[in-house]
Design a protein around this motif. Sequence first.
Motif, short mmCIF file in Angstrom:
data_model
loop_
_atom_site.label_atom_id
_atom_site.label_comp_id
_atom_site.label_asym_id
_atom_site.label_seq_id
_atom_site.Cartn_x
_atom_site.Cartn_y
_atom_site.Cartn_z
N SER A 75 -0.96 10.30 3.90
CA SER A 75 -2.41 10.32 3.92
C SER A 75 -2.93 10.34 2.49
CB SER A 75 -2.88 11.56 4.67
OG SER A 75 -4.28 11.63 4.67
N VAL A 76 -3.98 9.56 2.26
CA VAL A 76 -4.65 9.55 0.97
C VAL A 76 -6.15 9.54 1.25
CG1 VAL A 76 -4.95 8.35 -1.22
CG2 VAL A 76 -2.74 8.28 -0.09
N SER A 77 -6.87 10.49 0.67
CA SER A 77 -8.29 10.66 0.93
C SER A 77 -9.11 9.53 0.33
CB SER A 77 -8.74 11.99 0.31
OG SER A 77 -10.14 12.08 0.33
N LYS A 78 -10.30 9.32 0.90
CA LYS A 78 -11.22 8.33 0.35
C LYS A 78 -11.71 8.72 -1.04
CE LYS A 78 -13.07 6.26 4.53
NZ LYS A 78 -14.29 5.96 5.29
N SER A 88 -2.21 1.30 -1.91
CA SER A 88 -1.20 1.26 -2.96
C SER A 88 -0.54 2.63 -3.12
CB SER A 88 -1.84 0.82 -4.27
OG SER A 88 -0.93 0.92 -5.33
N CYS A 89 -1.34 3.68 -3.10
CA CYS A 89 -0.81 5.04 -3.20
C CYS A 89 0.09 5.37 -2.02
CB CYS A 89 -1.95 6.05 -3.28
SG CYS A 89 -2.85 6.00 -4.83
N ARG A 90 -0.31 4.98 -0.82
CA ARG A 90 0.51 5.23 0.37
C ARG A 90 1.85 4.49 0.28
NH1 ARG A 90 -4.19 5.90 3.43
NH2 ARG A 90 -4.54 3.67 3.61
N ARG A 91 1.81 3.25 -0.19
CA ARG A 91 3.06 2.48 -0.35
C ARG A 91 3.99 3.14 -1.35
NH1 ARG A 91 -0.44 -2.05 -0.23
NH2 ARG A 91 -0.35 -2.18 -2.50
N TYR A 110 6.68 15.89 8.69
CA TYR A 110 6.17 15.97 7.32
C TYR A 110 4.92 15.12 7.17
CZ TYR A 110 11.07 17.24 6.44
OH TYR A 110 12.31 17.83 6.47
N ILE A 111 3.94 15.63 6.43
CA ILE A 111 2.80 14.81 6.01
C ILE A 111 2.69 14.93 4.50
CG2 ILE A 111 0.31 14.44 6.10
CD1 ILE A 111 0.29 15.73 8.84
N PHE A 112 2.81 13.79 3.83
CA PHE A 112 2.66 13.73 2.38
C PHE A 112 1.24 13.26 2.08
CE2 PHE A 112 7.17 13.41 3.05
CZ PHE A 112 7.70 14.18 2.03
#
Length: 142
Positions: A75-78, A88-91, A110-112
């Motif tokens: 997960s990456v926040s808006k 890109s960050c998730r990849r 797990y959640i990163f």
Amino acid sequence: AQTDEGQKETYRIRPHSGLYFVLGCLFLLKKEYRLRKNKEFRQIYAEKHSAAAGCVVLYIMKKDDDLSLPKVGFSVSKKVGNSVVRNSCRRRLREAVRPLLKDMRPGTRYIFIGRNALVNADFVRIQKDIAKVLKRLDCLGK
């Protein structure tokens, strides 16, 4: 594109992403390792068992009686940026976690979560931060 010999070339998608485009498909995390449903994410967040290091936050949910494969979500926040930056960050997170999957505890979820620092972090730093949070929560080793 094809080379003179008629073989497909390998293309690097982004210099820092660690993903390769080979024979028309991306290397993705196998389905059996993925967390996909919102309900699964909410359950793990509700456990409130987390650790942070540098550009990564990790939430986990341990299931000692479950011997299935570890499940991983990203997960990456808006707040981090637009969709191109977030994807890109998730990849990059996914690629940094992939070699560690075989060492992660079975049955654990797990959640990163990527922080703002992830955007400008080099890949080695991401790997070190991920290893650090996994060790803090005692998640490495079978």
